[in-house]
Design an enzyme around this catalytic site. Structure first.
Site, short mmCIF file in Angstrom:
data_model
loop_
_atom_site.label_atom_id
_atom_site.label_comp_id
_atom_site.label_asym_id
_atom_site.label_seq_id
_atom_site.Cartn_x
_atom_site.Cartn_y
_atom_site.Cartn_z
N ARG A 191 2.01 -3.60 12.89
CA ARG A 191 1.21 -4.41 14.66
C ARG A 191 1.58 -5.25 14.07
NH1 ARG A 191 -0.07 0.35 13.74
NH2 ARG A 191 -2.37 1.04 13.93
N HIS A 197 7.28 2.24 19.54
CA HIS A 197 5.83 2.18 18.50
C HIS A 197 6.39 3.97 17.93
CE1 HIS A 197 1.98 1.01 17.28
NE2 HIS A 197 2.31 1.99 16.78
N SER A 244 0.59 -9.41 -1.49
CA SER A 244 -0.43 -9.65 -0.68
C SER A 244 -0.83 -10.35 -0.83
CB SER A 244 -0.24 -7.84 -0.27
OG SER A 244 -1.22 -7.39 -0.94
N GLY A 260 0.88 -1.06 -0.02
CA GLY A 260 -0.09 0.54 0.41
C GLY A 260 0.96 1.48 0.03
N GLU A 296 1.49 -3.48 24.15
CA GLU A 296 2.18 -2.19 24.59
C GLU A 296 1.70 -1.36 25.49
OE1 GLU A 296 2.04 -0.04 20.28
OE2 GLU A 296 2.93 -1.42 19.12
#
Length: 330
Positions: A242, A289, A181, A160, A270
């Site tokens: 993620r 993150h 993908s 993407g 997290e």
């Protein structure tokens, strides 16, 4: 009502929310409290947030499942940052009459891709080990030899807007770029300057892979033990998307065996627990993150969230995600 409104600004883990926007107009109309630490549990979140009318969370740091929404009786608005949040139960908000507004995210894709590149380079050249050696009074001792990325193969999983940027960075480094993908076509891969490969071929041929998928039921655990076993010895796994895209137990096992290197910005839990094994494994590069977290992005997030809250208080909500939550006029 305006003077009684209570607003909670959540997830300010870096302590930068107040400096990222002008809160004065909002503070003149409501009580605004900043929460700098993560909640230890849903029970703690429910207890501490029960008195608030409006919540301003940062992306997906605090999850809002239906069970938590039901325990927040005063809640009227969630002014979330970013365009979407997979950990927020939008249907539960709508059912409870809680309006949800969002913000733009103009530069977050570029910021995340840049961090993925930084993690790739840091892992390939042992940057954290070199930094630690100098700070410990050593120099090159114990640092180890790095990898040359020019001429190596980069596998991009998810092509993407962020993955396509990462593919471009790989080409700029002189790498061969493969992409896969579930819905990717050879034509779309070529448009992004990558070669389409099956998942199995990408894993077997890549010297480094970088994940750029949206987390969903279909993509959760897209890299498990079988997939990690296909990687070349010493392959670098970069994840800025993620944590649950990779089966955590399988990842830890592969790292403990010394088969791969992991460069991670995201984790299953997290903040990462203090006793988590990833913290002690030497063949890792870890960041907390930081992918989307740049000054420009936080200014947009908080600036537009403040606009959304002010519009809600004025009775003219904007950037509404679930307009069906608005009760019809009598």
């Amino acid at each position: 009502m305006a003077s009684l409104v209570k607003i909670a600004v959540l997830d300010d883990w870096q302590g930068i929310a107040r400096a990222s926007a002008d809160w004065r107009a909002l503070e003149a109309r409501a009580t605004v409290d900043f929460f700098p630490a993560a909640f230890a549990s849903e029970d703690e979140a429910a207890s501490r947030l029960a008195a608030y009318d409006i919540l301003l969370p940062m992306r997906e740091r605090t999850a809002f499942p239906a069970s938590l929404i039901a325990r927040l009786p005063r809640l009227k608005l969630i002014a979330m940052t970013g365009p979407r949040a997979g950990t927020l139960d939008l249907a539960a908000c709508t059912k409870a009459g809680v309006l949800v507004c969002n913000t733009g995210s103009d530069a977050s894709g570029a910021a995340t891709a840049e961090l993925a590149l930084a993690l790739l380079l840091a892992a390939a050249r042992h940057v954290p080990a070199g930094d630690a050696a100098i700070r410990a009074g050593r120099f090159q001792e114990g640092v180890g030899l790095g990898q040359t990325l020019a001429g190596a193969t980069l596998g991009v999983i998810g092509l993407g807007r962020i993955g396509a940027r990462m593919a471009g960075y790989g080409r700029a480094l002189g790498m061969r770029v493969l992409a896969w993908s579930a819905n990717l076509t050879p034509e779309r891969a070529a448009e992004a300057g990558a070669e389409y490969a099956t998942k199995e071929a990408l894993l077997a041929q890549s010297d480094a892979i970088s994940l750029h998928l949206v987390l969903s039921a279909r993509t959760r655990g897209v890299l498990g033990a079988a997939e990690l076993a296909r990687l070349k010895p010493g392959a670098i796994v970069v994840n800025t998307a993620r944590g649950p895209l990779i089966e955590e137990a399988a990842l830890v096992a592969a790292l403990r065996e010394g088969r791969i290197i992991a460069a991670l910005d995201v984790f299953d839990t997290e903040p990462l627990p203090a006793d988590h094994p990833l913290r002690t494994l030497p063949n890792t590069v870890l960041t907390p993150h930081l992918g989307f977290g740049t000054g420009a992005i936080f200014r947009q997030f908080y600036g537009e969230a403040i606009e959304n809250i002010a519009a809600f208080l004025d009775g003219a909500p904007m950037r509404v995600v679930n307009p069906e939550a608005i009760a019809p006029s009598a």
